[in-house]
Design a protein around this motif. Structure first.
Motif, PDB file in Angstrom:
ATOM      1  N   UNK A   1       1.794   9.517   0.257  1.00 28.98           N
ATOM      2  CA  UNK A   1       2.789  10.258   1.043  1.00 28.98           C
ATOM      3  C   UNK A   1       2.625   9.962   2.529  1.00 28.98           C
ATOM      4  N   UNK A   2       1.381   9.886   3.011  1.00 28.54           N
ATOM      5  CA  UNK A   2       1.148   9.581   4.422  1.00 28.54           C
ATOM      6  C   UNK A   2       1.721   8.207   4.757  1.00 28.54           C
ATOM      7  N   UNK A   3       1.451   7.212   3.928  1.00 26.50           N
ATOM      8  CA  UNK A   3       1.987   5.863   4.169  1.00 26.50           C
ATOM      9  C   UNK A   3       3.515   5.873   4.119  1.00 26.50           C
TER      10      UNK A   3
ATOM     11  N   UNK B   1       8.630   5.507   7.024  1.00 27.15           N
ATOM     12  CA  UNK B   1       9.961   6.073   7.268  1.00 27.15           C
ATOM     13  C   UNK B   1      10.146   6.421   8.740  1.00 27.15           C
ATOM     14  N   UNK B   2       9.128   7.002   9.355  1.00 29.62           N
ATOM     15  CA  UNK B   2       9.219   7.378  10.772  1.00 29.62           C
ATOM     16  C   UNK B   2       9.335   6.133  11.645  1.00 29.62           C
ATOM     17  N   UNK B   3       8.550   5.110  11.348  1.00 29.71           N
ATOM     18  CA  UNK B   3       8.610   3.888  12.134  1.00 29.71           C
ATOM     19  C   UNK B   3       9.930   3.159  11.930  1.00 29.71           C
ATOM     20  N   UNK B   4      10.448   3.177  10.712  1.00 29.95           N
ATOM     21  CA  UNK B   4      11.754   2.560  10.463  1.00 29.95           C
ATOM     22  C   UNK B   4      12.826   3.278  11.270  1.00 29.95           C
TER      23      UNK B   4
ATOM     24  N   UNK C   1       9.489  -2.809   7.427  1.00 27.00           N
ATOM     25  CA  UNK C   1       9.467  -3.691   6.249  1.00 27.00           C
ATOM     26  C   UNK C   1       8.348  -4.724   6.328  1.00 27.00           C
ATOM     27  N   UNK C   2       7.880  -5.009   7.533  1.00 18.71           N
ATOM     28  CA  UNK C   2       6.800  -5.979   7.711  1.00 18.71           C
ATOM     29  C   UNK C   2       5.417  -5.395   7.487  1.00 18.71           C
ATOM     30  N   UNK C   3       5.341  -4.107   7.202  1.00 25.25           N
ATOM     31  CA  UNK C   3       4.050  -3.455   6.990  1.00 25.25           C
ATOM     32  C   UNK C   3       3.803  -3.242   5.501  1.00 25.25           C
ATOM     33  N   UNK C   4       2.553  -3.378   5.101  1.00 28.78           N
ATOM     34  CA  UNK C   4       2.161  -3.223   3.714  1.00 28.78           C
ATOM     35  C   UNK C   4       1.738  -1.777   3.461  1.00 28.78           C
TER      36      UNK C   4
ATOM     37  N   UNK D   1      -1.902  -1.411   2.481  1.00 34.30           N
ATOM     38  CA  UNK D   1      -2.832  -1.559   3.596  1.00 34.30           C
ATOM     39  C   UNK D   1      -2.854  -0.294   4.452  1.00 34.30           C
ATOM     40  N   UNK D   2      -1.694   0.324   4.657  1.00 28.74           N
ATOM     41  CA  UNK D   2      -1.657   1.597   5.391  1.00 28.74           C
ATOM     42  C   UNK D   2      -2.487   2.650   4.663  1.00 28.74           C
ATOM     43  N   UNK D   3      -2.352   2.727   3.342  1.00 29.89           N
ATOM     44  CA  UNK D   3      -3.151   3.680   2.563  1.00 29.89           C
ATOM     45  C   UNK D   3      -4.640   3.401   2.746  1.00 29.89           C
ATOM     46  N   UNK D   4      -5.037   2.121   2.750  1.00 26.20           N
ATOM     47  CA  UNK D   4      -6.450   1.773   2.944  1.00 26.20           C
ATOM     48  C   UNK D   4      -6.942   2.239   4.312  1.00 26.20           C
ATOM     49  N   UNK D   5      -6.113   2.041   5.342  1.00 23.67           N
ATOM     50  CA  UNK D   5      -6.508   2.462   6.689  1.00 23.67           C
ATOM     51  C   UNK D   5      -6.649   3.978   6.764  1.00 23.67           C
TER      52      UNK D   5
END
Length: 191
Positions: free
Chosen positions: A33-35, A40-43, A52-55, A58-62
């Motif tokens: 949900x955080x990712x 959505x906020x960045x879009x 769309x260029x972000x994985x 990978x966001x979940x891992x961070x």
């Protein structure tokens, strides 16, 4: 901080009930949900080409790394509408004073609410909880970088007592594209 904790079995048919809206520490189960909310906020703010260029994995891992950090000054919180995660905030120290007695400066590194849930108080609850936790952990200031082309976020932070600190930075985005950010800060008075 607003919380909703009800013992199991307190609701109908043994279900757990929660408040209509609340803020709590993020859990590993909140990572998708955080990712999703961050993308959505960045879009919404930067355009779908950037998001769309972000994985998302990978966001979940961070964010998983942020959740596993044992420093009590680093916190990740989520806002809930019923049982659904609709926003999140993260705060972290930016610098440490020579002595713990002098306190430290915190940074609001993220505060995002999904676009369809904005203007319902979730951002205010997240910010209030982040401020309370930073203050309780000894912070004397809290800073937040905001994009110069995001007048709503700037007005929100200024309405909460943040003021421009006079610092600016430029971030490079995919594209290539750049965005300028300004630093807003607030003094955290003792509780």
């Amino acid at each position: 901080m607003v919380t909703a904790i009800t013992p199991a079995g307190a609701g109908d048919n043994g279900s757990v009930t929660t408040a209509d809206v609340s803020v709590r520490p993020a859990l590993p189960s909140d990572l998708p949900a955080i990712a999703r909310i961050q993308l959505a906020a960045w879009a919404d703010l930067l355009g779908s080409d950037v998001a769309d260029g972000l994985d998302p994995i990978e966001l979940e891992r961070q964010w998983a790394a942020a959740l596993s950090d044992r420093d009590p000054r680093r916190r990740v919180l989520v806002a809930l509408a019923g049982p659904r995660v609709v926003g999140f905030a993260a705060a972290s120290p930016t610098q440490r004073s020579a002595s713990d007695d002098d306190g430290w400066t915190g940074e609001l590194v993220a505060l995002e609410v999904e676009p369809t849930s904005r203007r319902a108080g979730h951002g205010s609850r997240l910010l209030a909880a982040a401020v309370d936790l930073a203050r309780d952990a000894g912070a004397h200031h809290l800073g937040a970088w905001t994009m110069t082309h995001d007048p709503d976020r700037r007005a929100f932070l200024e309405g909460a007592g943040f003021a421009e600190a006079g610092l600016r930075r430029t971030l490079e985005l995919p594209g290539p594209r750049e965005v300028e950010e300004i630093l807003l800060t607030a003094v955290l008075s003792p509780a």
